[in-house]
Design an enzyme around this catalytic site. Structure first.
Site, mmCIF file in Angstrom:
data_model
loop_
_atom_site.group_PDB
_atom_site.id
_atom_site.type_symbol
_atom_site.label_atom_id
_atom_site.label_comp_id
_atom_site.label_asym_id
_atom_site.label_seq_id
_atom_site.Cartn_x
_atom_site.Cartn_y
_atom_site.Cartn_z
ATOM 1 N N ALA A 127 1.447 -7.667 11.768
ATOM 2 C CA ALA A 127 0.733 -8.825 12.328
ATOM 3 C C ALA A 127 1.681 -9.640 13.193
ATOM 4 O O ALA A 127 2.867 -9.758 12.893
ATOM 5 C CB ALA A 127 0.164 -9.699 11.215
ATOM 6 N N LYS A 182 9.983 -2.349 -1.182
ATOM 7 C CA LYS A 182 9.848 -3.160 0.035
ATOM 8 C C LYS A 182 11.187 -3.755 0.441
ATOM 9 O O LYS A 182 11.493 -3.867 1.627
ATOM 10 C CB LYS A 182 8.820 -4.263 -0.195
ATOM 11 C CG LYS A 182 8.529 -5.127 1.042
ATOM 12 C CD LYS A 182 7.804 -4.342 2.118
ATOM 13 C CE LYS A 182 7.622 -5.150 3.401
ATOM 14 N NZ LYS A 182 6.794 -6.355 3.236
ATOM 15 N N ASN A 200 10.850 -0.220 15.563
ATOM 16 C CA ASN A 200 11.165 0.505 14.325
ATOM 17 C C ASN A 200 11.432 1.991 14.530
ATOM 18 O O ASN A 200 12.352 2.567 13.947
ATOM 19 C CB ASN A 200 10.020 0.333 13.319
ATOM 20 C CG ASN A 200 9.825 -1.111 12.909
ATOM 21 O OD1 ASN A 200 10.632 -1.982 13.230
ATOM 22 N ND2 ASN A 200 8.746 -1.372 12.190
#
Length: 305
Positions: A127, A182, A200
């Site tokens: 986002a 994570k 990325n």
């Protein structure tokens, strides 16, 4: 369900827009300008060349009293202090909370707080906040949640069933493993892309970056108290995330580009502190950490000059 969302960055706006479809949502903000814009025109949501709009109730953070059935905390790690203060004052008056931060530096504080019911989660969506009231959904993933303390069965059931395919909540049973997976991704992807200034996917595509990524990952995994089989799972998870977000910029890179503080202390800083406790050497992690802190200092000096 009545849901409060604290923070109107990219994740806060995304949560508010998506959850408003089936829940009674109140978005709590600090900025007067953002308050006025959302109050007037609501939240704009962009995805797949479409732009949609949805109105939500908006209030100032100082008005939050924890009386909604669930409060989702969607601010950065370094913005949690004022929330901790309110948690300390209101304690068991707060019904339930869900924290969606990167890193693991906040775990002990929220676990030891007076709030009885707490979930913790990780966000796997991409986002980007375009302006004060507009969020771009750059990648559909899920929000994985786990219970840290209290009785959260009803809330978890509501979240995991009253959702849509573009905004799933998934229940995990072991929050430590969920957060550590994570954390590894954040340590590797966020840290390196923000120094190398690349999306990325280049961490895999460029052989030299890939080698650096492997070296840093080995250090990070060695610090965590996990088995060899778990290390393999964490490596595969990291590769999977990079594969799904090839063209994306990490949140830390976006913070660097926008001149905002980064969450490096809560991410790589956490690993370095754990290494110190265990008397382990993590030279690459230290080097990457110092480079990012140096970039932040450089920007501060520039601003003050």
């Amino acid at each position: 369900m009545e849901i409060a969302i604290i923070g109107a960055g990219a994740i806060g706006l995304l949560c508010a827009y998506q959850l408003k479809e089936k829940h009674d949502v109140t978005l709590y903000v600090r900025s007067k300008q953002q308050y006025e814009r959302i109050l007037e025109k609501g939240i704009y949501y962009k995805a797949n060349d479409e732009k949609k709009n949805r109105t939500v109730r908006v209030r100032f953070f100082k008005e939050w009293n924890g009386q909604e059935e669930l409060t989702i905390v969607a601010v950065k790690q370094y913005q949690l202090a004022s929330i901790y203060e309110k948690m300390e004052k209101m304690g068991d008056k707060i019904k339930a909370m869900c924290f969606l931060q990167n890193g693991m530096g906040h775990i002990e504080t929220i676990r030891n707080s007076r709030v009885a019911n707490i979930l913790i989660g990780i966000v796997e969506h991409g986002a980007m906040k375009e302006d004060e009231q507009t969020v771009i959904h750059t990648g559909v993933g899920a929000i994985k949640i786990a219970c840290i303390k209290g009785k959260m069965d009803d809330i978890v059931t509501t979240l995991t069933t009253a959702t849509n395919k573009d905004f799933l909540f998934i229940m995990e049973h072991k929050y430590e493993i969920m957060l550590q997976k994570k954390l590894v991704v954040n340590c590797i992807v966020n840290s390196l892309t923000s120094i190398l200034l690349v999306p990325n996917g280049l961490l895999l595509e460029n052989a030299y970056y890939s080698q650096l990524m492997t070296m840093l990952m080995n250090e990070v995994l060695e610090v965590l108290t996990i088995t060899e089989s778990e290390k393999k799972i964490y490596r595969e998870y990291c590769m999977e995330v990079i594969g799904k977000t090839t063209l994306n910029k990490s949140s830390m890179l976006k913070d660097m580009e926008a001149g905002r503080p980064t969450e490096i202390d809560a991410i790589l800083g956490y690993i370095i502190e754990e290494a110190k406790k265990k008397k382990q050497s993590v030279p690459i992690a230290n080097a990457v950490y110092l480079m990012i802190k140096g970039k932040e200092r450089e920007r501060e000096v520039f601003i003050h000059d």
